[in-house]
Design a protein around this motif. Structure first.
Motif, PDB file in Angstrom:
ATOM      1  N   LEU A   5      -9.280  15.779  64.598  1.00 36.01           N
ATOM      2  CA  LEU A   5      -9.507  15.183  63.289  1.00 36.01           C
ATOM      3  C   LEU A   5     -10.950  15.360  62.836  1.00 36.01           C
ATOM      4  CD1 LEU A   5      -8.318  13.588  60.953  1.00 36.01           C
ATOM      5  CD2 LEU A   5      -8.878  11.494  62.181  1.00 36.01           C
ATOM      6  N   VAL A   6     -11.895  15.152  63.741  1.00 38.53           N
ATOM      7  CA  VAL A   6     -13.311  15.320  63.407  1.00 38.53           C
ATOM      8  C   VAL A   6     -13.601  16.774  63.024  1.00 38.53           C
ATOM      9  CG1 VAL A   6     -15.654  15.274  64.359  1.00 38.53           C
ATOM     10  CG2 VAL A   6     -14.104  13.362  64.770  1.00 38.53           C
ATOM     11  N   VAL A   7     -13.041  17.717  63.775  1.00 35.41           N
ATOM     12  CA  VAL A   7     -13.252  19.143  63.474  1.00 35.41           C
ATOM     13  C   VAL A   7     -12.685  19.479  62.095  1.00 35.41           C
ATOM     14  CG1 VAL A   7     -12.586  21.489  64.140  1.00 35.41           C
ATOM     15  CG2 VAL A   7     -13.378  19.879  65.875  1.00 35.41           C
ATOM     16  N   LEU A   8     -11.481  18.985  61.776  1.00 32.85           N
ATOM     17  CA  LEU A   8     -10.886  19.252  60.464  1.00 32.85           C
ATOM     18  C   LEU A   8     -11.714  18.656  59.332  1.00 32.85           C
ATOM     19  CD1 LEU A   8      -7.094  18.782  61.234  1.00 32.85           C
ATOM     20  CD2 LEU A   8      -8.301  20.905  60.738  1.00 32.85           C
ATOM     21  N   ILE A   9     -12.251  17.456  59.531  1.00 33.28           N
ATOM     22  CA  ILE A   9     -13.089  16.822  58.500  1.00 33.28           C
ATOM     23  C   ILE A   9     -14.370  17.625  58.295  1.00 33.28           C
ATOM     24  CG2 ILE A   9     -14.499  14.784  57.994  1.00 33.28           C
ATOM     25  CD1 ILE A   9     -12.231  13.120  59.279  1.00 33.28           C
ATOM     26  N   VAL A  10     -14.994  18.069  59.381  1.00 29.69           N
ATOM     27  CA  VAL A  10     -16.221  18.872  59.267  1.00 29.69           C
ATOM     28  C   VAL A  10     -15.945  20.175  58.521  1.00 29.69           C
ATOM     29  CG1 VAL A  10     -17.917  20.193  60.606  1.00 29.69           C
ATOM     30  CG2 VAL A  10     -17.350  17.854  61.267  1.00 29.69           C
ATOM     31  N   PRO A  31      -3.594  33.208  35.695  1.00 25.07           N
ATOM     32  CA  PRO A  31      -2.435  33.847  36.317  1.00 25.07           C
ATOM     33  C   PRO A  31      -2.842  34.693  37.522  1.00 25.07           C
ATOM     34  CG  PRO A  31      -2.352  34.119  33.943  1.00 25.07           C
ATOM     35  CD  PRO A  31      -3.704  33.530  34.269  1.00 25.07           C
ATOM     36  N   GLY A  32      -2.059  34.618  38.571  1.00 27.68           N
ATOM     37  CA  GLY A  32      -2.331  35.402  39.767  1.00 27.68           C
ATOM     38  C   GLY A  32      -3.280  34.744  40.750  1.00 27.68           C
ATOM     39  N   LEU A  33      -3.844  33.586  40.415  1.00 32.39           N
ATOM     40  CA  LEU A  33      -4.762  32.889  41.311  1.00 32.39           C
ATOM     41  C   LEU A  33      -3.983  32.378  42.524  1.00 32.39           C
ATOM     42  CD1 LEU A  33      -7.581  31.657  41.876  1.00 32.39           C
ATOM     43  CD2 LEU A  33      -6.829  29.649  40.593  1.00 32.39           C
ATOM     44  N   PHE A  34      -4.511  32.636  43.730  1.00 32.67           N
ATOM     45  CA  PHE A  34      -3.908  32.161  44.971  1.00 32.67           C
ATOM     46  C   PHE A  34      -4.881  31.201  45.630  1.00 32.67           C
ATOM     47  CE2 PHE A  34      -3.302  32.478  49.575  1.00 32.67           C
ATOM     48  CZ  PHE A  34      -1.968  32.115  49.667  1.00 32.67           C
ATOM     49  N   GLU A  35      -4.397  30.017  46.000  1.00 34.86           N
ATOM     50  CA  GLU A  35      -5.244  29.013  46.637  1.00 34.86           C
ATOM     51  C   GLU A  35      -4.657  28.656  48.002  1.00 34.86           C
ATOM     52  OE1 GLU A  35      -6.637  26.676  42.619  1.00 34.86           O
ATOM     53  OE2 GLU A  35      -4.860  25.963  43.668  1.00 34.86           O
ATOM     54  N   LEU A  36      -5.539  28.462  48.978  1.00 37.23           N
ATOM     55  CA  LEU A  36      -5.143  28.082  50.317  1.00 37.23           C
ATOM     56  C   LEU A  36      -5.945  26.849  50.694  1.00 37.23           C
ATOM     57  CD1 LEU A  36      -3.416  29.000  52.762  1.00 37.23           C
ATOM     58  CD2 LEU A  36      -5.428  30.217  53.580  1.00 37.23           C
ATOM     59  N   GLY A  37      -5.278  25.837  51.251  1.00 32.67           N
ATOM     60  CA  GLY A  37      -5.995  24.607  51.555  1.00 32.67           C
ATOM     61  C   GLY A  37      -5.461  23.910  52.790  1.00 32.67           C
ATOM     62  N   LEU A  38      -6.139  22.826  53.142  1.00 25.69           N
ATOM     63  CA  LEU A  38      -5.730  21.999  54.260  1.00 25.69           C
ATOM     64  C   LEU A  38      -4.875  20.844  53.751  1.00 25.69           C
ATOM     65  CD1 LEU A  38      -9.091  21.742  56.218  1.00 25.69           C
ATOM     66  CD2 LEU A  38      -7.129  23.174  56.745  1.00 25.69           C
ATOM     67  N   TYR A  39      -3.864  20.498  54.486  1.00 24.81           N
ATOM     68  CA  TYR A  39      -2.990  19.370  54.203  1.00 24.81           C
ATOM     69  C   TYR A  39      -3.330  18.331  55.262  1.00 24.81           C
ATOM     70  CZ  TYR A  39       1.426  17.159  52.793  1.00 24.81           C
ATOM     71  OH  TYR A  39       2.389  16.317  52.314  1.00 24.81           O
ATOM     72  N   LEU A  40      -4.164  17.350  54.891  1.00 27.44           N
ATOM     73  CA  LEU A  40      -4.696  16.408  55.867  1.00 27.44           C
ATOM     74  C   LEU A  40      -3.891  15.125  55.897  1.00 27.44           C
ATOM     75  CD1 LEU A  40      -8.503  16.876  55.195  1.00 27.44           C
ATOM     76  CD2 LEU A  40      -7.125  17.878  57.021  1.00 27.44           C
ATOM     77  N   GLY A  41      -3.907  14.477  57.032  1.00 25.90           N
ATOM     78  CA  GLY A  41      -3.166  13.238  57.226  1.00 25.90           C
ATOM     79  C   GLY A  41      -2.128  13.452  58.311  1.00 25.90           C
ATOM     80  N   GLU A  59       4.010  26.044  44.956  1.00 27.86           N
ATOM     81  CA  GLU A  59       3.198  25.511  46.044  1.00 27.86           C
ATOM     82  C   GLU A  59       4.047  25.342  47.296  1.00 27.86           C
ATOM     83  OE1 GLU A  59      -0.036  22.013  46.425  1.00 27.86           O
ATOM     84  OE2 GLU A  59       1.879  21.402  45.596  1.00 27.86           O
ATOM     85  N   GLY A  60       3.457  25.612  48.448  1.00 28.30           N
ATOM     86  CA  GLY A  60       4.151  25.449  49.717  1.00 28.30           C
ATOM     87  C   GLY A  60       3.275  24.757  50.739  1.00 28.30           C
ATOM     88  N   VAL A  61       3.906  24.035  51.653  1.00 31.57           N
ATOM     89  CA  VAL A  61       3.195  23.314  52.708  1.00 31.57           C
ATOM     90  C   VAL A  61       3.919  23.545  54.032  1.00 31.57           C
ATOM     91  CG1 VAL A  61       2.566  21.027  53.579  1.00 31.57           C
ATOM     92  CG2 VAL A  61       2.381  21.492  51.149  1.00 31.57           C
ATOM     93  N   ALA A  62       3.152  23.781  55.069  1.00 31.96           N
ATOM     94  CA  ALA A  62       3.672  23.819  56.439  1.00 31.96           C
ATOM     95  C   ALA A  62       2.759  22.923  57.272  1.00 31.96           C
ATOM     96  CB  ALA A  62       3.677  25.230  56.986  1.00 31.96           C
ATOM     97  N   ALA A  63       3.339  21.877  57.879  1.00 32.14           N
ATOM     98  CA  ALA A  63       2.505  20.892  58.574  1.00 32.14           C
ATOM     99  C   ALA A  63       3.205  20.374  59.823  1.00 32.14           C
ATOM    100  CB  ALA A  63       2.190  19.738  57.626  1.00 32.14           C
TER     101      ALA A  63
END
Length: 124
Positions: A5-10, A31-41, A59-63
């Motif tokens: 958790l600490v590593v992900l927050i940093v 149009p065409g913008l691709f975003e990648l992010g963290l799904y926290l929690g 949008e898609g999520v894998a967690a």
């Protein structure tokens, strides 16, 4: 668990700081913008979004839920209203959507649950 958790927050803070270095338009949807992010929690994983145009995105999520031992995969179609909220010259797009979610329970031998999602929120 605490160490992860600490590593992900940093990492999240470092990415946010790096992105804030140059003043960029908050509402840079195109149009065409691709975003990648963290799904926290809980669950924790990755999210990805592809903008079809200024008003529609997929949008898609894998967690993975570490404490309960299940995998979540979700996909949504989002309708965005990019210029509806303006505060001090900045725009904050609102969005609403519909999608599906699947949960695979690895702790009890792979039981699968499927459901609907109806996300809504504001982009910042």
């Amino acid at each position: 668990m605490k160490r992860t958790l600490v590593v992900l927050i940093v990492i999240a803070v470092a990415c946010a700081s790096a992105g804030a270095a140059g003043k960029q338009q908050v509402n840079a949807i195109r149009p065409g913008l691709f975003e990648l992010g963290l799904y926290l929690g809980e669950p924790t994983g990755l999210s990805a979004k592809y903008w079809i145009n200024r008003s529609n995105a997929i949008e898609g999520v894998a967690a993975w839920a570490f404490s309960q031992g299940f995998l979540v995969v979700a996909a949504d179609y989002l309708f965005t209203f990019p210029d509806i909220v303006k505060i001090e010259g900045e725009t904050f797009p609102l969005y609403v959507g519909a999608g599906a979610i699947m949960r695979v329970d690895m702790a009890t031998g792979g039981g699968i649950s499927v459901g609907a999602r109806f996300p809504l929120g504001v982009l910042y």
